[in-house]
Design an enzyme around this catalytic site. Structure first.
Site, PDB file in Angstrom:
ATOM      1  N   HIS A  91       0.865  -1.180   0.000  1.00  0.00           N
ATOM      2  CA  HIS A  91       0.000   0.000   0.000  1.00  0.00           C
ATOM      3  C   HIS A  91       0.906   1.235   0.000  1.00  0.00           C
ATOM      4  CE1 HIS A  91       1.074   0.082   4.222  1.00  0.00           C
ATOM      5  NE2 HIS A  91       0.518  -1.114   4.425  1.00  0.00           N
ATOM      6  N   GLY A 108       1.824   3.146   2.293  1.00  0.00           N
ATOM      7  CA  GLY A 108       2.798   3.181   3.388  1.00  0.00           C
ATOM      8  C   GLY A 108       4.103   2.529   2.942  1.00  0.00           C
ATOM      9  N   HIS A 109       3.992   1.338   2.343  1.00  0.00           N
ATOM     10  CA  HIS A 109       5.193   0.672   1.831  1.00  0.00           C
ATOM     11  C   HIS A 109       5.880   1.544   0.768  1.00  0.00           C
ATOM     12  CE1 HIS A 109       2.723  -3.062   2.952  1.00  0.00           C
ATOM     13  NE2 HIS A 109       3.822  -3.214   3.666  1.00  0.00           N
ATOM     14  N   GLN A 140       9.079  -2.448  16.598  1.00  0.00           N
ATOM     15  CA  GLN A 140       9.876  -3.240  15.643  1.00  0.00           C
ATOM     16  C   GLN A 140      11.074  -2.430  15.131  1.00  0.00           C
ATOM     17  OE1 GLN A 140       8.164  -5.769  12.341  1.00  0.00           O
ATOM     18  NE2 GLN A 140       8.584  -3.925  11.176  1.00  0.00           N
ATOM     19  N   ARG A 146      -3.286  -5.555   6.962  1.00  0.00           N
ATOM     20  CA  ARG A 146      -4.374  -6.261   7.657  1.00  0.00           C
ATOM     21  C   ARG A 146      -5.670  -5.452   7.706  1.00  0.00           C
ATOM     22  NH1 ARG A 146       0.032  -8.481  11.190  1.00  0.00           N
ATOM     23  NH2 ARG A 146      -0.009 -10.754  10.956  1.00  0.00           N
TER      24      ARG A 146
HETATM   25  P1  AMP Z   1       4.917  -5.240   6.566  1.00  0.00           P
HETATM   26  O1  AMP Z   1       4.721  -5.531   5.122  1.00  0.00           O
HETATM   27  O2  AMP Z   1       3.640  -5.021   7.320  1.00  0.00           O
HETATM   28  O3  AMP Z   1       5.858  -6.191   7.234  1.00  0.00           O
HETATM   29  O4  AMP Z   1       5.645  -3.819   6.631  1.00  0.00           O
HETATM   30  C1  AMP Z   1       6.828  -3.588   5.917  1.00  0.00           C
HETATM   31  C2  AMP Z   1       7.343  -2.206   6.273  1.00  0.00           C
HETATM   32  O5  AMP Z   1       6.368  -1.230   5.952  1.00  0.00           O
HETATM   33  C3  AMP Z   1       7.635  -2.047   7.792  1.00  0.00           C
HETATM   34  O6  AMP Z   1       8.831  -1.296   7.951  1.00  0.00           O
HETATM   35  C4  AMP Z   1       6.429  -1.271   8.265  1.00  0.00           C
HETATM   36  O7  AMP Z   1       6.679  -0.499   9.418  1.00  0.00           O
HETATM   37  C5  AMP Z   1       6.155  -0.381   7.060  1.00  0.00           C
HETATM   38  N1  AMP Z   1       4.769   0.129   7.071  1.00  0.00           N
HETATM   39  C6  AMP Z   1       3.640  -0.609   7.217  1.00  0.00           C
HETATM   40  N2  AMP Z   1       2.555   0.207   7.218  1.00  0.00           N
HETATM   41  C7  AMP Z   1       3.032   1.475   7.075  1.00  0.00           C
HETATM   42  C8  AMP Z   1       2.418   2.775   7.009  1.00  0.00           C
HETATM   43  N3  AMP Z   1       1.086   2.920   7.091  1.00  0.00           N
HETATM   44  N4  AMP Z   1       3.212   3.859   6.856  1.00  0.00           N
HETATM   45  C9  AMP Z   1       4.560   3.714   6.760  1.00  0.00           C
HETATM   46  N5  AMP Z   1       5.211   2.529   6.823  1.00  0.00           N
HETATM   47  C10 AMP Z   1       4.447   1.430   6.972  1.00  0.00           C
END
Ligand code: AMP
Length: 278
Positions: free
Chosen positions: A34, A36-37, A152, A186
């Site tokens: 998304h 954020g990533h 984390q 999620r």
């Molecule tokens: P994940 O795929 O959930 O393991 O997340 C991968 C990376 O994306 C991790 O460093 C998360 O902290 C970051 N991340 C997840 N959601 C967001 C968000 N809404 N804004 C910024 N970074 C995010």
């Protein structure tokens, strides 16, 4: 954009880039990407010449009763959005990670204790182990983690420092929907009714931050906020805490460089969020 699947290909690609004089940024993810990533990719590109992303749903950070099997896997769609993004040079989809007989895990302590670890005792061991392995597969110069998963992030910083890893950890702010809900893979589990309720988490954090910085008693504000979340539709609050931002030690009164951390259950979805307090 290159798509690579083996550890050897990934190491060779990154080292070739470095031999050509490029710096390399690495963004580990579990996919279902998304904005954020994608913001992490942009941050990585701001600090390095080449950017590589990994997508791997790591089994060791899920307990038997969690959603490993059903975690959203949307690899084709993810590759499309990475191809469209101007910040990604390669995506690494590991085809092999834990060999038969794998028996070595990283067990972080310190900032890895409490909060998430209380609800998910296996979690940071799984995260630290996979991130250390990925750093071996992708020997980048910098890595970018989201502030969204703040504990984390601090666990990774601690591991990099404690184990003398040769990579610089950068962080990037949480990207939110317009109504304040932090983007998360999620969130797709939320029903339409739960999605209406979910922004209350961020609104509550914002309210507590305003009250604490105005000098209101911390413990009273945290209790009121928990009550507000429960009456608003959350079924359980795993933690709502006001902490020192570096050590994550709980604080009884306002100080700068602190942070509010929360994890709460909404229907079948466990949401986590945080808000820095300046
Ligand atoms: P994940 O795929 O959930 O393991 O997340 C991968 C990376 O994306 C991790 O460093 C998360 O902290 C970051 N991340 C997840 N959601 C967001 C968000 N809404 N804004 C910024 N970074 C995010």
């Amino acid at each position: 954009m290159q798509v690579i699947t083996s550890k050897r290909q990934s190491q060779t690609l990154v080292r070739d880039w470095q031999k050509q004089g490029f710096t390399v940024g690495f963004v580990p993810t579990m996919g279902h990407l998304h904005n954020g990533h994608l913001s992490l990719l942009k941050e990585a590109r701001n600090h390095s010449d080449k950017v590589i992303v990994s997508i791997y749903v790591n089994p060791t950070q899920f307990s038997a009763d969690e959603d490993f099997d059903t975690y959203p896997r949307t690899t084709e769609q993810d590759i499309d959005s990475l191809t469209t993004s101007e910040y990604c040079d390669a995506v690494y989809l590991p085809d092999e990670m834990y060999a038969a007989g794998h028996a070595t895990m990283v067990m972080p302590d310190g900032v890895a204790s409490g909060f998430e670890a209380d609800s998910r005792p296996h979690f940071f061991t799984g995260v630290a182990t996979i991130v250390l392995k990925l750093f071996q597969h992708v020997p980048a110069d910098i890595t970018v983690f989201g502030q969204k998963d703040f504990q984390q992030l601090q666990v990774i910083r601690q591991m990099v420092s404690d184990l003398d890893l040769d990579i610089q950890v950068l962080d990037s702010p949480t990207i939110r929907a317009e109504d304040g809900l932090a983007l998360s893979s999620r969130n797709s589990y939320l029903t339409p009714e739960e999605r209406e309720v979910a922004p209350l988490l961020f609104q509550t954090l914002t309210g507590v931050r305003t009250a604490i910085t105005a000098g209101m008693p911390v413990s009273q504000q945290l209790q009121q906020a928990q009550d507000q979340l429960i009456s608003g539709g959350f079924s359980d609050i795993d933690y709502l805490a006001f902490c020192d931002r570096q050590t994550l030690s709980p604080l009884g009164m306002y100080q700068p460089d602190s942070i509010l951390l929360v994890a709460a259950q909404l229907g079948s979805v466990r949401l986590i969020d945080n808000l820095p307090v300046e």
